[in-house]
Design a protein around this motif. Sequence first.
Motif, PDB file in Angstrom:
ATOM      1  N   LYS A  19       0.873  -1.182   0.000  1.00 52.39           N
ATOM      2  CA  LYS A  19       0.000   0.000   0.000  1.00 52.39           C
ATOM      3  C   LYS A  19       0.909   1.230   0.000  1.00 52.39           C
ATOM      4  O   LYS A  19       1.810   1.330   0.842  1.00 52.39           O
ATOM      5  CB  LYS A  19      -0.890   0.005   1.240  1.00 52.39           C
ATOM      6  N   TRP A  73      -5.326   5.469  -2.950  1.00 53.63           N
ATOM      7  CA  TRP A  73      -5.919   4.361  -3.723  1.00 53.63           C
ATOM      8  C   TRP A  73      -5.267   4.250  -5.099  1.00 53.63           C
ATOM      9  O   TRP A  73      -4.994   3.151  -5.594  1.00 53.63           O
ATOM     10  CB  TRP A  73      -7.434   4.562  -3.874  1.00 53.63           C
ATOM     11  N   THR A 131      -1.458   3.240  -4.828  1.00 48.83           N
ATOM     12  CA  THR A 131      -1.413   1.820  -4.456  1.00 48.83           C
ATOM     13  C   THR A 131      -1.690   0.931  -5.662  1.00 48.83           C
ATOM     14  O   THR A 131      -0.974  -0.043  -5.910  1.00 48.83           O
ATOM     15  CB  THR A 131      -2.426   1.532  -3.329  1.00 48.83           C
ATOM     16  N   LYS A 132      -2.751   1.252  -6.427  1.00 53.73           N
ATOM     17  CA  LYS A 132      -3.097   0.458  -7.621  1.00 53.73           C
ATOM     18  C   LYS A 132      -1.955   0.459  -8.635  1.00 53.73           C
ATOM     19  O   LYS A 132      -1.622  -0.582  -9.214  1.00 53.73           O
ATOM     20  CB  LYS A 132      -4.374   1.009  -8.277  1.00 53.73           C
ATOM     21  N   GLN A 134       0.924  -1.708  -7.308  1.00 47.04           N
ATOM     22  CA  GLN A 134       0.587  -3.129  -7.366  1.00 47.04           C
ATOM     23  C   GLN A 134       0.604  -3.658  -8.799  1.00 47.04           C
ATOM     24  O   GLN A 134       1.000  -4.805  -9.039  1.00 47.04           O
ATOM     25  CB  GLN A 134      -0.777  -3.367  -6.714  1.00 47.04           C
ATOM     26  N   LYS A 135       0.200  -2.824  -9.742  1.00 49.30           N
ATOM     27  CA  LYS A 135       0.223  -3.235 -11.150  1.00 49.30           C
ATOM     28  C   LYS A 135       1.662  -3.501 -11.609  1.00 49.30           C
ATOM     29  O   LYS A 135       1.940  -4.471 -12.319  1.00 49.30           O
ATOM     30  CB  LYS A 135      -0.412  -2.152 -12.029  1.00 49.30           C
TER      31      LYS A 135
END
Length: 352
Positions: A133, A141, A144-145, A148-149
């Motif tokens: 995160k 948000w 973080t996305k 993570q991608k």
Amino acid sequence: MENSGKKKILVAPLNWGLGHATRCIPIINALKTLYFEPVIASDGNALALLKKEFPSLRSIELPSYNINYPNKGSNFRAKLIKDSPHLIKTIKKEKKAVKSIVERETISGIISDNRFGVRHKAIPSVFITHQLKVLSGNTTWLSTKLHQKIISKFDECWVPDHKGEHNLSGDLGQDNVKSIKTKYIGPLSRFQKHNSEIKYDLLVLLSGPEPQRTFLEQKLLNELEYFNGSVLFVKGLIETTQKKQNNNNITIYNYMTSGELEEAINKSEIVLSRSGYTTIMDLAKLEKKAFFIPTPGQFEQEYLANRLNDLKIIPCCSQDDFKIEMLNNIEDYSGFKSNPFQVDFENLFSLF
């Protein structure tokens, strides 16, 4: 070039402060112990530090992300957004460089500590991070996305922390993402605890990107005029030669090697430093009492410092607010307690 017959593993930490490089030191040592041949790749101070630690290893310079802090910490997020086209361009250069390195050096595996472009489809590629995160205020948000991608493109993600209870990274490292093959490998530290006699009342450990490192150095040297006790002050400047100066009760070094730093922390009553995650892992391993001043505008450090403060483990305050008498508050906090853990490197390296 002579072929040793050992599998070559590319180890590439991000050059952003010194934490990414220093937490790769136990990984590089473990690779050597388990008969791999580590090849170091980074840039700037991170590369300089690892070259000092491992002068006999092959080292390669990668394209620089050139991440600098603005003078005001509150402008950091805006600056990162402004710099994002440059970062994307650098990641592309990085991928190209890695493709060439893998072919030229016959690399068998990659360990990237937060370098997005250091991976290769044809060989096992690992990403190290404690941030599943990524905190960025009201855009957490999104950051973080995006993070993570990028991580999901690697074969594995190694999180240097415990899973679940008694973790050091709080919410940052505790996230179950189906697209990421996550392994909690336990905290990484290059240090060992010794029951040493206390020599310094206070150890100041500076690190992190400019200009904030210099701002904190100047502020602390001013504040330390009112401190009664012996002080060891390590500036965290990686320079060609080590320099030492004595200023009344303060001994100042520009930098220290891992061995010197291990001895210095073990011989210090309390540590005053940034709240970078690598520093937290090191001080937890050595069971120290400390005081944290997070880098202004760096959400991750502010979160980690405030979390430890709320848990009554380590006190903290902002850079602007710090006064030397605040060190007295440390008495009301527990400090880090022992949670012995041994990283299973043999199992981890079976990927390669």
